[in-house]
Write a protein that holds these residues in place. Structure first.
Motif, PDB file in Angstrom:
ATOM      1  N   GLY A 167      10.426   3.346 -14.127  1.00  0.00           N
ATOM      2  CA  GLY A 167       9.382   4.238 -14.620  1.00  0.00           C
ATOM      3  C   GLY A 167       7.991   3.804 -14.206  1.00  0.00           C
ATOM      4  N   LYS A 168       7.062   4.773 -14.235  1.00  0.00           N
ATOM      5  CA  LYS A 168       5.709   4.464 -13.781  1.00  0.00           C
ATOM      6  C   LYS A 168       5.002   3.513 -14.737  1.00  0.00           C
ATOM      7  CE  LYS A 168       3.459   8.614 -15.711  1.00  0.00           C
ATOM      8  NZ  LYS A 168       3.224   8.063 -17.029  1.00  0.00           N
ATOM      9  N   ASP A 169       5.453   3.512 -15.971  1.00  0.00           N
ATOM     10  CA  ASP A 169       4.814   2.655 -16.961  1.00  0.00           C
ATOM     11  C   ASP A 169       5.143   1.182 -16.783  1.00  0.00           C
ATOM     12  OD1 ASP A 169       3.437   4.580 -18.307  1.00  0.00           O
ATOM     13  OD2 ASP A 169       5.017   4.951 -19.779  1.00  0.00           O
ATOM     14  N   VAL A 170       6.256   0.895 -16.137  1.00  0.00           N
ATOM     15  CA  VAL A 170       6.647  -0.502 -16.013  1.00  0.00           C
ATOM     16  C   VAL A 170       6.656  -0.917 -14.544  1.00  0.00           C
ATOM     17  CG1 VAL A 170       8.358  -2.243 -16.616  1.00  0.00           C
ATOM     18  CG2 VAL A 170       8.012  -0.270 -18.120  1.00  0.00           C
ATOM     19  N   ALA A 171       7.704  -0.520 -13.828  1.00  0.00           N
ATOM     20  CA  ALA A 171       7.786  -0.924 -12.424  1.00  0.00           C
ATOM     21  C   ALA A 171       6.608  -0.366 -11.625  1.00  0.00           C
ATOM     22  CB  ALA A 171       9.110  -0.465 -11.826  1.00  0.00           C
TER      23      ALA A 171
ATOM     24  N   MET B 127       7.377  -8.905 -21.918  1.00  0.00           N
ATOM     25  CA  MET B 127       8.125  -7.669 -22.154  1.00  0.00           C
ATOM     26  C   MET B 127       7.302  -6.625 -22.915  1.00  0.00           C
ATOM     27  SD  MET B 127      11.045  -7.770 -20.733  1.00  0.00           S
ATOM     28  CE  MET B 127      11.986  -6.494 -21.590  1.00  0.00           C
ATOM     29  N   PHE B 128       6.213  -7.068 -23.547  1.00  0.00           N
ATOM     30  CA  PHE B 128       5.355  -6.122 -24.257  1.00  0.00           C
ATOM     31  C   PHE B 128       4.900  -4.998 -23.334  1.00  0.00           C
ATOM     32  CE2 PHE B 128       1.224  -4.554 -25.670  1.00  0.00           C
ATOM     33  CZ  PHE B 128       1.453  -4.280 -27.009  1.00  0.00           C
ATOM     34  N   MET B 129       4.622  -5.358 -22.071  1.00  0.00           N
ATOM     35  CA  MET B 129       4.131  -4.353 -21.124  1.00  0.00           C
ATOM     36  C   MET B 129       5.152  -3.233 -20.929  1.00  0.00           C
ATOM     37  SD  MET B 129       4.349  -5.562 -17.112  1.00  0.00           S
ATOM     38  CE  MET B 129       4.088  -4.049 -16.199  1.00  0.00           C
ATOM     39  N   ALA B 130       6.430  -3.570 -21.057  1.00  0.00           N
ATOM     40  CA  ALA B 130       7.474  -2.568 -20.881  1.00  0.00           C
ATOM     41  C   ALA B 130       7.797  -1.858 -22.192  1.00  0.00           C
ATOM     42  CB  ALA B 130       8.737  -3.228 -20.333  1.00  0.00           C
TER      43      ALA B 130
ATOM     44  N   CYS C 214      -0.599 -11.799 -16.307  1.00  0.00           N
ATOM     45  CA  CYS C 214      -1.855 -11.170 -16.731  1.00  0.00           C
ATOM     46  C   CYS C 214      -2.568 -10.598 -15.514  1.00  0.00           C
ATOM     47  CB  CYS C 214      -2.768 -12.192 -17.401  1.00  0.00           C
ATOM     48  SG  CYS C 214      -1.947 -13.128 -18.697  1.00  0.00           S
ATOM     49  N   LEU C 215      -2.585 -11.346 -14.429  1.00  0.00           N
ATOM     50  CA  LEU C 215      -3.317 -10.891 -13.238  1.00  0.00           C
ATOM     51  C   LEU C 215      -2.676  -9.626 -12.670  1.00  0.00           C
ATOM     52  CD1 LEU C 215      -4.079 -14.345 -11.590  1.00  0.00           C
ATOM     53  CD2 LEU C 215      -5.673 -12.859 -12.817  1.00  0.00           C
ATOM     54  N   MET C 216      -1.365  -9.542 -12.770  1.00  0.00           N
ATOM     55  CA  MET C 216      -0.655  -8.350 -12.298  1.00  0.00           C
ATOM     56  C   MET C 216      -1.068  -7.122 -13.123  1.00  0.00           C
ATOM     57  SD  MET C 216       3.471  -7.991 -12.045  1.00  0.00           S
ATOM     58  CE  MET C 216       3.789  -7.721 -13.786  1.00  0.00           C
ATOM     59  N   ASN C 217      -1.129  -7.320 -14.435  1.00  0.00           N
ATOM     60  CA  ASN C 217      -1.513  -6.227 -15.336  1.00  0.00           C
ATOM     61  C   ASN C 217      -2.966  -5.812 -15.082  1.00  0.00           C
ATOM     62  OD1 ASN C 217      -0.682  -4.553 -17.500  1.00  0.00           O
ATOM     63  ND2 ASN C 217      -1.904  -5.762 -18.933  1.00  0.00           N
ATOM     64  N   ILE C 218      -3.832  -6.803 -14.917  1.00  0.00           N
ATOM     65  CA  ILE C 218      -5.251  -6.528 -14.658  1.00  0.00           C
ATOM     66  C   ILE C 218      -5.406  -5.838 -13.307  1.00  0.00           C
ATOM     67  CG2 ILE C 218      -7.469  -7.642 -14.135  1.00  0.00           C
ATOM     68  CD1 ILE C 218      -6.686  -9.763 -16.295  1.00  0.00           C
ATOM     69  N   SER C 219      -4.665  -6.325 -12.333  1.00  0.00           N
ATOM     70  CA  SER C 219      -4.748  -5.789 -10.982  1.00  0.00           C
ATOM     71  C   SER C 219      -4.378  -4.303 -10.964  1.00  0.00           C
ATOM     72  CB  SER C 219      -3.818  -6.599 -10.082  1.00  0.00           C
ATOM     73  OG  SER C 219      -3.764  -6.034  -8.813  1.00  0.00           O
ATOM     74  N   ASP C 220      -3.356  -3.953 -11.735  1.00  0.00           N
ATOM     75  CA  ASP C 220      -2.946  -2.546 -11.809  1.00  0.00           C
ATOM     76  C   ASP C 220      -4.069  -1.680 -12.385  1.00  0.00           C
ATOM     77  OD1 ASP C 220      -0.918  -0.338 -11.890  1.00  0.00           O
ATOM     78  OD2 ASP C 220      -1.316  -0.515 -14.047  1.00  0.00           O
ATOM     79  N   ALA C 221      -4.712  -2.186 -13.445  1.00  0.00           N
ATOM     80  CA  ALA C 221      -5.810  -1.417 -14.056  1.00  0.00           C
ATOM     81  C   ALA C 221      -6.981  -1.284 -13.086  1.00  0.00           C
ATOM     82  CB  ALA C 221      -6.263  -2.090 -15.350  1.00  0.00           C
ATOM     83  N   MET C 222      -7.246  -2.340 -12.318  1.00  0.00           N
ATOM     84  CA  MET C 222      -8.353  -2.291 -11.357  1.00  0.00           C
ATOM     85  C   MET C 222      -8.036  -1.299 -10.236  1.00  0.00           C
ATOM     86  SD  MET C 222     -10.395  -4.434 -12.757  1.00  0.00           S
ATOM     87  CE  MET C 222     -11.709  -4.898 -11.675  1.00  0.00           C
ATOM     88  N   LYS C 223      -6.783  -1.333  -9.807  1.00  0.00           N
ATOM     89  CA  LYS C 223      -6.357  -0.442  -8.722  1.00  0.00           C
ATOM     90  C   LYS C 223      -6.485   1.017  -9.157  1.00  0.00           C
ATOM     91  CE  LYS C 223      -3.008  -2.736  -6.710  1.00  0.00           C
ATOM     92  NZ  LYS C 223      -1.571  -3.064  -6.800  1.00  0.00           N
ATOM     93  N   LYS C 224      -6.051   1.289 -10.405  1.00  0.00           N
ATOM     94  CA  LYS C 224      -6.092   2.663 -10.909  1.00  0.00           C
ATOM     95  C   LYS C 224      -7.497   3.230 -10.901  1.00  0.00           C
ATOM     96  CE  LYS C 224      -1.965   2.784 -13.750  1.00  0.00           C
ATOM     97  NZ  LYS C 224      -1.442   2.125 -14.944  1.00  0.00           N
ATOM     98  N   ARG C 225      -8.495   2.379 -11.097  1.00  0.00           N
ATOM     99  CA  ARG C 225      -9.860   2.901 -11.087  1.00  0.00           C
ATOM    100  C   ARG C 225     -10.523   2.731  -9.716  1.00  0.00           C
ATOM    101  NH1 ARG C 225     -13.092   0.016 -15.609  1.00  0.00           N
ATOM    102  NH2 ARG C 225     -11.154   0.450 -16.697  1.00  0.00           N
ATOM    103  N   GLY C 226      -9.720   2.303  -8.757  1.00  0.00           N
ATOM    104  CA  GLY C 226     -10.233   2.175  -7.392  1.00  0.00           C
ATOM    105  C   GLY C 226     -11.299   1.105  -7.257  1.00  0.00           C
ATOM    106  N   SER C 227     -11.202   0.079  -8.092  1.00  0.00           N
ATOM    107  CA  SER C 227     -12.226  -0.969  -8.053  1.00  0.00           C
ATOM    108  C   SER C 227     -12.022  -1.881  -6.846  1.00  0.00           C
ATOM    109  CB  SER C 227     -12.149  -1.796  -9.332  1.00  0.00           C
ATOM    110  OG  SER C 227     -12.863  -2.988  -9.169  1.00  0.00           O
ATOM    111  N   PRO C 228     -13.108  -2.260  -6.193  1.00  0.00           N
ATOM    112  CA  PRO C 228     -12.991  -3.184  -5.068  1.00  0.00           C
ATOM    113  C   PRO C 228     -12.897  -4.649  -5.513  1.00  0.00           C
ATOM    114  CG  PRO C 228     -15.284  -2.523  -5.345  1.00  0.00           C
ATOM    115  CD  PRO C 228     -14.495  -1.826  -6.416  1.00  0.00           C
ATOM    116  N   VAL C 229     -12.967  -4.905  -6.822  1.00  0.00           N
ATOM    117  CA  VAL C 229     -12.931  -6.295  -7.294  1.00  0.00           C
ATOM    118  C   VAL C 229     -11.585  -6.917  -6.944  1.00  0.00           C
ATOM    119  CG1 VAL C 229     -13.012  -7.810  -9.319  1.00  0.00           C
ATOM    120  CG2 VAL C 229     -14.535  -5.833  -9.188  1.00  0.00           C
TER     121      VAL C 229
END
Lengths: 455, 240
Positions: free
Chosen positions: A435-439, B177-180, B212-227
């Motif tokens: 899913g987009k939320d996880v993977a 696993m919280f992220m999932a 944490c960096l993976m989660n942060i990186s995804d949020a940065m990517k979603k907003r198109g941030s160059p950071v």
């Protein structure tokens, strides 16, 4: 709960809350404000850690000998002239209170803020018996008008901003719209003043109960607590058994810790110590005092592995710093108590079958443990509850199967390497399945895992 | 000096460059790095959700792989905290395994901790550039008590400017696993973290935990941030 959010629907409650931008903004603002005020309030205090140690030790002493302290309190409070009732559960407690009130012909009831009364859902029971029950804490009054439950144990209307309150007051009280907090407070004060003066009885909670003197201690800010407990002829207090403190002499540390942890105040506007009803010569006080001690599952909790939660003194600091609470607010948790202490109490008091999704409501970040004034090991208890959830068969079957697979794969280098290769090869499929939320939030696996380049 | 490298499952599978950077750094300071064969994961995915038997099976495997006396170094505060604090608890009722768990707990180090406390890597400093901010991950700071070491290393970056992150102590929402399990909350928290990062004006955000960096990186990517989002190991190693 007005919007039918239960602990079982935590995930969808949370999803809705996350999309509610107004709620998010109100929660973030409130949590940040209380968090910062707490830090400021403790900054000039020299021996905070020692104070926390002492307070924690006193709470530990109470838990170790709880039945003895409860008996001692009953004897002391009775000696002081109060009538003490023991209620094994919510149904019994509500009925005891209804009967006390009904026997004396009480129809108009004013209430001070009490989470234990929320826990037993007292208002509905009294209203069903034809009584008028008016909450007099401003936050409680607001949510009572709205038909909502508290979303924070200290600040019940934390989820509302002043514009929402202004709209509510103008609709329900027929006053001109204003979002000026001073005007709103004056409006509530005017309504409530009349209620206090005409009330037949006051119902309150208590923050602590001193076993040696039989005293109730209440920390309040608005003066309503003092009105509820002293103006009407009859005062009924409901509190849970673990609110015991061995002695009034133990209070100094709690007086310094509780308001600072709760609202960032060095002390609340009022600290009331109530020992028995009004005696001849007393200037104020109810003529008759009844104290209802609620168990409602606490004795059972005390005998279990998660008993340290009973050390909690209900300051709410853990929720103010909790990343989950500040994102979704209190209603999403689906029961009386939200945030880290709340998800634990909810699970223990309502049972795993009714609450198991809320044990997921923690990132295990530990911010709550940092601020707990009595050092409740909240993260450890949340982990205990998650293990219980699995043990008692409440985990998601797919997750359970996945974890069984993980346990095998991650304990076998060959399977692990195979898993890596398969995930890499079929990542587009995994991505869709996951899913987009996880993977979808993870990068594709590396073409060459580190293990193949490692020394 | 010798050290056993625990790569962690995330670095091994998703971020091999962090593993390579870790090796480069340790070697640069004279450490002979070994990579115990057969290593997989520390078991947190099961442990944090309450799967005790599965966590024990993975932890038992870890202990069978990481033998000997050499320090165990890992580029993850969370995995180090798992070994240090939760392994002994997992095997509380098994005297033999408990001894092994306590032995491992006594020699596990998170990378920045090892670099500063043991290798004193900050004294020589590292070449650096740009404006860097730092996310202090929760298990690194609260469970492991590593607060200063990453900051000491960042301040030893010559030519780089360090800017502190507002609300640094707030969780990024990863939580394993919280992220999932609660993705909406996880994403909301990552967005909040991304807001703080962008507000610093930094061109790079770093940290000591790949999750944490993976989660942060995804949020940065979603907003198109160059950071740029880079593990501290990568940031330190690229200049040497």
């Amino acid at each position: 709960m007005s919007d039918a959010q239960t602990s079982l629907s935590f995930r969808s409650n949370a999803g809705k809350a996350v999309r509610n931008q107004k709620l998010r903004a109100a929660m973030k603002h409130a949590a940040d404000t209380f968090g910062a005020k707490r830090i400021d309030a403790f900054a000039p205090v020299a021996d905070v850690e020692a104070m926390r140690d002492r307070a924690s030790a006193i709470r530990e002493e109470v838990l170790k000998n709880l039945p003895r302290y409860v008996d001692q309190f009953v004897a002391s409070a009775t000696r002081a002239g109060a009538t003490v009732h023991r209620a094994k559960d919510a149904t019994v407690a509500k009925e005891i209170i209804r009967k006390i009130l009904a026997d004396r012909g009480a129809r108009r009831i004013v209430k001070g803020k009490s989470m234990v009364s929320e826990e037993v859902d007292l208002n509905a029971h009294l209203e069903a018996a034809g009584m008028e029950v008016v909450e007099t804490d401003l936050g409680e009054y607001i949510i009572q008008l709205e038909g909502e439950a508290p979303s924070h144990i200290i600040v019940p209307a934390i989820h509302k901003d002043r514009r929402q309150v202004g709209k509510l007051f103008s609709e329900r009280l027929g006053v001109p719209y204003s979002d000026d907090p001073q005007v709103l407070t004056r409006t509530a004060r005017k309504v409530l003043r009349e209620k206090f003066l005409s009330a037949d009885a006051g119902v309150s909670g208590a923050n602590f109960a001193a076993a040696d003197t039989g005293s109730l201690v209440l920390f309040t800010n608005e003066g309503n607590g003092r009105m509820v407990t002293t103006v009407p002829p009859l005062h009924v207090a409901i509190l849970s058994i673990e609110k015991m403190i061995p002695s009034l002499a133990d209070f100094p540390d709690f007086i310094r810790l509780l308001p600072r942890s709760a609202t960032g105040q060095t002390i609340t506007s009022y600290v009331s110590v109530i020992t028995g009803p009004r005696k001849p010569g007393d200037a104020t006080g109810a003529k008759e005092l009844h104290i209802v001690l609620l168990d409602n599952g606490r004795t059972e909790i005390l005998g279990g592995e998660s008993r340290d939660i009973l050390k909690c003194i209900r300051c709410g600091a853990c929720m103010n710093v909790c990343p989950v609470y500040r994102t979704v607010g209190g209603h999403a948790y689906g029961w009386t108590y939200p945030g880290p202490m709340g998800l634990i109490l909810t699970t223990l008091l309502t049972g795993m079958a009714k609450s198991h999704p809320v044990v997921d409501a923690s990132t295990l970040c530990g911010a709550c443990v940092d601020v707990c004034p009595v050092r409740v090991p909240l993260v450890d208890i949340i982990l205990q509850l998650r293990r219980r959830k699995v043990r008692e068969g409440f985990s998601d079957p797919k997750e359970k199967a996945g974890m069984a697979l993980f346990g095998k794969v991650a304990a076998s280098p060959a399977l692990f390497a195979l898993g890596q290769r398969l995930a890499g090869r079929f990542w587009p499929v995994v991505r869709v399945l996951g899913g987009k939320d996880v993977a979808g939030r993870m990068p594709a696996p590396a073409k060459t895992p580190f293990r193949r380049k490692a020394p | 000096m010798r050290a056993q490298l625990f790569g962690t499952c995330l670095v091994d599978s998703f971020f091999p460059e962090v593993g390579e950077a870790t090796v480069k750094l340790l070697r640069r300071f004279g450490v002979t790095v070994t990579f115990p064969k057969g290593q997989t994961c520390c078991g947190q995915p099961a442990y944090n959700v309450g799967y005790q038997a599965e966590a024990r099976s993975v932890a038992g495997h870890f202990l069978s792989v990481f033998r000997g006396e050499d320090p165990i170094v890992t580029p993850s505060g969370s995995c180090a905290a798992m070994v240090k604090h939760h392994y002994p608890a997992l095997f509380r009722d098994d005297p033999k395994m408990r001894a092994a768990a306590e032995q491992a707990a006594g020699r596990v180090f998170e990378l920045s901790q090892f670099l500063v406390q043991v290798l004193r890597a900050h004294e020589k400093g590292f070449p650096g550039k740009g404006k860097v901010t730092y996310h202090s991950s929760c298990h690194l700071t609260r469970a492991l008590g590593v607060l200063e070491e990453p900051l000491i290393l960042l301040q030893s970056l010559r030519g780089a400017e360090f800017v502190p992150l507002p609300d640094a102590a707030l969780c990024c929402g990863f939580g394993g696993m919280f992220m999932a399990k609660l993705p909406e909350i996880s994403c909301a928290l990552a967005e909040e973290k991304a807001d703080s990062i962008v507000a610093t004006g930094a061109d790079t955000v770093t940290g000591c935990d790949a999750g944490c960096l993976m989660n942060i990186s995804d949020a940065m990517k979603k907003r198109g941030s160059p950071v740029r989002v880079a593990h501290l190991a990568s940031l330190l190693a690229e200049g040497i």
